[in-house]
Motif scaffolding. Structure first.
Motif, mmCIF file in Angstrom:
data_model
loop_
_atom_site.group_PDB
_atom_site.id
_atom_site.type_symbol
_atom_site.label_atom_id
_atom_site.label_comp_id
_atom_site.label_asym_id
_atom_site.label_seq_id
_atom_site.Cartn_x
_atom_site.Cartn_y
_atom_site.Cartn_z
ATOM 1 N N ILE A 190 0.833 -1.205 0.000
ATOM 2 C CA ILE A 190 0.000 0.000 0.000
ATOM 3 C C ILE A 190 0.870 1.258 0.000
ATOM 4 O O ILE A 190 0.659 2.195 -0.789
ATOM 5 N N CYS A 191 1.858 1.276 0.877
ATOM 6 C CA CYS A 191 2.728 2.465 1.000
ATOM 7 C C CYS A 191 3.611 2.646 -0.236
ATOM 8 O O CYS A 191 3.841 3.782 -0.679
ATOM 9 N N LEU A 192 4.099 1.537 -0.813
ATOM 10 C CA LEU A 192 4.965 1.623 -1.991
ATOM 11 C C LEU A 192 4.231 2.231 -3.178
ATOM 12 O O LEU A 192 4.733 3.163 -3.828
ATOM 13 N N THR A 193 3.038 1.731 -3.464
ATOM 14 C CA THR A 193 2.281 2.282 -4.592
ATOM 15 C C THR A 193 1.838 3.716 -4.323
ATOM 16 O O THR A 193 1.809 4.537 -5.240
ATOM 17 N N THR A 194 1.523 4.026 -3.054
ATOM 18 C CA THR A 194 1.085 5.388 -2.720
ATOM 19 C C THR A 194 2.228 6.389 -2.863
ATOM 20 O O THR A 194 1.994 7.581 -3.129
ATOM 21 N N SER A 195 3.462 5.927 -2.701
ATOM 22 C CA SER A 195 4.611 6.829 -2.867
ATOM 23 C C SER A 195 4.901 7.136 -4.336
ATOM 24 O O SER A 195 5.660 8.060 -4.641
ATOM 25 N N ILE A 196 4.299 6.375 -5.253
ATOM 26 C CA ILE A 196 4.614 6.508 -6.683
ATOM 27 C C ILE A 196 3.402 6.891 -7.525
ATOM 28 O O ILE A 196 3.462 7.823 -8.341
#
Length: 285
Positions: free
Chosen positions: A45-51
């Motif tokens: 969730i956090c990885l995709t939200t950062s990009i």
């Protein structure tokens, strides 16, 4: 493309949130495997939200820009989370190894304290790698027009903006990739080598089915994630083509986090059972 990426991102948020929700609510899923799975879902969730939000913003029109501060934040956060996922997948393989090779001692081996420590190691190693690699990358002097041939700020494409010799940075990136990519991958392969040996020794069709049911989802996730991320970070930087590099990065940063919940849901009886119980309880109330 904007619609496709947006739908994929929404599926990532919903799918991984559901995994976290049912693993925290259902008492049958209070096991080390699902403890690590919730961490994996949180990382995705956090990885995709950062990009993805920045990517969607740039896809809406011809102007495709990012601020210097935004690029630095994205570089630190995405690298930390990507590195964390590498180690976390190795930890999950160790958990499957303990479950199949030492079933009688599984509860003692994978005790809550060890599980928390292993999850902590995964997060700390990711943060540590990001602090070192991102800081070194951002220190490089950049001259003239700063055009990044990528859809997000990633180390292999960022070091290409430097107007100095980057051979040392390429070596440093390769060494870091060996430690945080190939070492966890070697541990995963070793764990599954022991699992195959243990199951072969039993010579039981039921044992094979149980092993496939227990490990199949994890093997698929590992294959999808490592198969793409190693193609970006292990290859020589000179062969990092603009188009292929962006496409491969899109798979492990956007597509893989979307598929992870589907893989674990469709192939896992425990997760499907927990979802049915959750929906029934909601309908009953």
């Amino acid at each position: 493309l904007l619609v496709v990426v947006l739908v994929t991102y929404l599926l990532t948020l919903v799918g991984n949130t559901v995994i976290i929700l049912i693993a925290s609510i259902d008492p049958n899923l209070k096991t080390p495997m699902y403890f690590f799975l919730t961490h994996l879902s949180l990382v995705d969730i956090c990885l995709t939200t950062s990009i993805v939000p920045q990517l969607l913003w740039n896809l809406r029109g011809p102007a495709k820009t990012i601020t210097t501060l935004g690029c630095a934040v994205q570089l630190y956060v995405s690298l930390a989370l990507g590195s964390t996922e590498c180690v976390l997948l190795a930890v999950m393989a160790f958990d499957r190894h303990a479950a199949i090779c030492k079933p009688l001692h599984y509860a003692a081996v994978m005790n809550p304290r060890l599980c928390q420590a292993l999850a902590g190691v995964a997060w700390l190693s990711g943060v540590g790698n990001a602090l070192i690699q991102s800081t070194v990358t951002l220190w490089l002097p950049r001259c003239g027009h700063r055009r990044l041939h990528h859809f997000f700020c990633e180390v292999p494409s960022m070091i290409k903006l430097a107007c100095v010799d980057i051979h040392t940075n390429e070596v440093q990136l390769f060494i870091a990739s060996l430690v945080l990519l190939l070492l966890p991958l070697a541990l995963i392969l070793t764990s599954y080598g022991h699992i195959v040996k243990a199951v072969t020794r039993i010579k039981s069709v039921q044992a094979w089915r149980k092993a496939l049911g227990t490990c199949g989802s994890h093997v698929m996730v590992v294959s999808l994630f490592y198969g793409t991320i190693t193609a970006v970070y292990i290859q020589p930087n000179s062969s990092y083509a603009h188009t292929s590099g962006k496409f491969i990065s899109l798979i492990y940063t956007v597509l893989t986090p979307t598929l992870n919940p589907l893989i674990y849901t469709l192939r896992n009886k425990d997760v499907k059972g927990a979802m049915r119980r959750l929906f029934r309880r909601d309908l009953g109330s």
